[in-house]
Enzyme design. Sequence first.
Site, PDB file in Angstrom:
ATOM      1  N   ASN A   9       0.871  -1.174   0.000  1.00 51.66           N
ATOM      2  CA  ASN A   9       0.000   0.000   0.000  1.00 51.66           C
ATOM      3  C   ASN A   9       0.908   1.223   0.000  1.00 51.66           C
ATOM      4  O   ASN A   9       1.536   1.545   1.006  1.00 51.66           O
ATOM      5  CB  ASN A   9      -0.875  -0.044   1.261  1.00 51.66           C
ATOM      6  CG  ASN A   9      -1.836   1.128   1.331  1.00 51.66           C
ATOM      7  OD1 ASN A   9      -1.768   2.059   0.536  1.00 51.66           O
ATOM      8  ND2 ASN A   9      -2.732   1.080   2.302  1.00 51.66           N
ATOM      9  N   ARG A  89      -2.522  -1.990  -3.676  1.00 51.25           N
ATOM     10  CA  ARG A  89      -3.674  -1.102  -3.534  1.00 51.25           C
ATOM     11  C   ARG A  89      -3.507   0.063  -4.514  1.00 51.25           C
ATOM     12  O   ARG A  89      -2.530   0.807  -4.450  1.00 51.25           O
ATOM     13  CB  ARG A  89      -3.739  -0.561  -2.110  1.00 51.25           C
ATOM     14  CG  ARG A  89      -4.823   0.470  -1.982  1.00 51.25           C
ATOM     15  CD  ARG A  89      -4.967   0.979  -0.575  1.00 51.25           C
ATOM     16  NE  ARG A  89      -6.056   1.932  -0.562  1.00 51.25           N
ATOM     17  CZ  ARG A  89      -5.949   3.147  -0.059  1.00 51.25           C
ATOM     18  NH1 ARG A  89      -4.836   3.560   0.492  1.00 51.25           N
ATOM     19  NH2 ARG A  89      -6.974   3.963  -0.107  1.00 51.25           N
ATOM     20  N   HIS A 178     -12.936   4.002  -1.008  1.00 53.47           N
ATOM     21  CA  HIS A 178     -13.042   3.109   0.166  1.00 53.47           C
ATOM     22  C   HIS A 178     -13.699   1.785  -0.188  1.00 53.47           C
ATOM     23  O   HIS A 178     -14.197   1.074   0.681  1.00 53.47           O
ATOM     24  CB  HIS A 178     -13.857   3.759   1.318  1.00 53.47           C
ATOM     25  CG  HIS A 178     -13.167   4.903   1.998  1.00 53.47           C
ATOM     26  ND1 HIS A 178     -13.857   6.004   2.475  1.00 53.47           N
ATOM     27  CD2 HIS A 178     -11.864   5.134   2.259  1.00 53.47           C
ATOM     28  CE1 HIS A 178     -12.998   6.852   3.020  1.00 53.47           C
ATOM     29  NE2 HIS A 178     -11.775   6.347   2.899  1.00 53.47           N
ATOM     30  N   ARG A 239     -10.814  17.371   5.040  1.00 53.24           N
ATOM     31  CA  ARG A 239     -11.666  17.656   3.879  1.00 53.24           C
ATOM     32  C   ARG A 239     -13.092  17.899   4.362  1.00 53.24           C
ATOM     33  O   ARG A 239     -13.575  17.181   5.234  1.00 53.24           O
ATOM     34  CB  ARG A 239     -11.672  16.461   2.905  1.00 53.24           C
ATOM     35  CG  ARG A 239     -10.364  16.232   2.200  1.00 53.24           C
ATOM     36  CD  ARG A 239     -10.339  14.876   1.495  1.00 53.24           C
ATOM     37  NE  ARG A 239      -9.629  13.882   2.262  1.00 53.24           N
ATOM     38  CZ  ARG A 239      -9.621  12.576   2.001  1.00 53.24           C
ATOM     39  NH1 ARG A 239     -10.308  12.098   1.000  1.00 53.24           N
ATOM     40  NH2 ARG A 239      -8.930  11.740   2.752  1.00 53.24           N
ATOM     41  N   GLU A 382      -8.438  -3.667   5.203  1.00 53.42           N
ATOM     42  CA  GLU A 382      -8.257  -3.529   3.751  1.00 53.42           C
ATOM     43  C   GLU A 382      -7.153  -4.452   3.232  1.00 53.42           C
ATOM     44  O   GLU A 382      -7.257  -5.009   2.147  1.00 53.42           O
ATOM     45  CB  GLU A 382      -7.934  -2.065   3.411  1.00 53.42           C
ATOM     46  CG  GLU A 382      -9.164  -1.186   3.541  1.00 53.42           C
ATOM     47  CD  GLU A 382      -8.869   0.296   3.516  1.00 53.42           C
ATOM     48  OE1 GLU A 382      -8.317   0.804   4.513  1.00 53.42           O
ATOM     49  OE2 GLU A 382      -9.182   0.951   2.523  1.00 53.42           O
TER      50      GLU A 382
END
Length: 395
Positions: A9, A89, A178, A239, A382
């Site tokens: 990742n 990923r 996601h 954000r 994940e």
Amino acid sequence: MTSTVLVLNCGSSSIKYQLIDPSGPTVLAKGIAERIGEPDGRVRHEIGDDVDERDAELADHAAALDDIVTAFDATGGLAERDLAAVGHRIVHGGDRFSEPVLVDDDVEEVIEELAPLAPLHNPPGLTALRLARRALPDLPHVAVFDTAFHQSLPPSAYTYALDRELASTHRVRRYGFHGTSVSYVSREAARLLELNPDDANLIVLHLGNGASATAVRGGRSVDTSMGLTPLEGLVMGTRGGDVDPGVLTYLHREAGLSVDELDEMLNRRSGMLGLAGANDMREVHRRARAGDESARLAREVYCHRIRRYVGAYLAVLGHAHAIVFTAGVGENDSWVRSHALAGMRRLGVEVDHVRNSFVSSRAHVISPDGADVRVMVVPTNEELEIARQAAELVG
Ligand code: ADP
């Protein structure tokens, strides 16, 4: 046959990895090389019982990957691990990838073409992919995309009501992110509910540094809050999620903010950081408890936005078996869980305060017995999902 997968990742200044046997599942090794390209690089390798943590000069991603590969030398090297695949990923798969894919030169090229859609995220992923294919040429490399799970969105949910030609020329549509986490969590939730994953209707709230809500019908994503980019939707660490697009043109004209300044504001200086001066929810709570009004307002805005999406997705789904909280805030923050879902009893949604305060690293239900819509906490994983998807593809 082995099913062990090396999961990579890669971010702009770090590479995280895990060596996972998804059949267990068992994590055989994990680590991180971080602050790549900075003078104070760090690595941490946990291989079996050995933990090696040290400063390291990591001039670039190639040096970082090299450090990771050689960390395995003491245990005979990665080649001795009899790996089934390397799982990568990749954040943005555009509308080209709805499944994990075996990487060849053509796939690399398509990922490169998609870079403008995710300029912060796709280039580092692609760099690691190229380097790893060179370092481990005999292994299959599988790309797993954050957007793939949302390729099942119907046109009514992914189409922005904009000029069709302009949108189509520039591939402007909702993609969602996601997806790897939502896919994993949905299957785990269905298992706990004793439902076939293909029958499960769920609202998944992934609340980490980034945050998103997804409506899952019959195990497939049918609506999601993130859009063309991971900026839309819920309030996040830095954000702000949804804003009237007119705010941006207004700030451009009235405050003289350039496109780059607006981009920087939206990505790095909004959300909880913009409202409360802290992006970590634990710090926001600390300030709110100490009487800081902006931290209190920030928490209210955060929870109100979640509530609004839950209401919308209950309407999209018609009926949800469960609302599922996951990721850093979702898994750990009982205050957010109970406030975000407060006042929804008539919609069948209720949180049991004793169950909600129960701390566990395992999936559990936090609604009262007999609730129409179950509320659950399901830890995401994940890396395991990437390992599973990669092993399945090559296996
Ligand atoms: P990422 O989105 O980077 O994968 P995580 O899912 O790990 O991030 O979420 C990180 C965020 O989770 C932190 O910034 C923090 O706001 C929040 N968090 C972590 N632990 C807790 C906790 N115990 N209580 C509240 N929030 C937490």
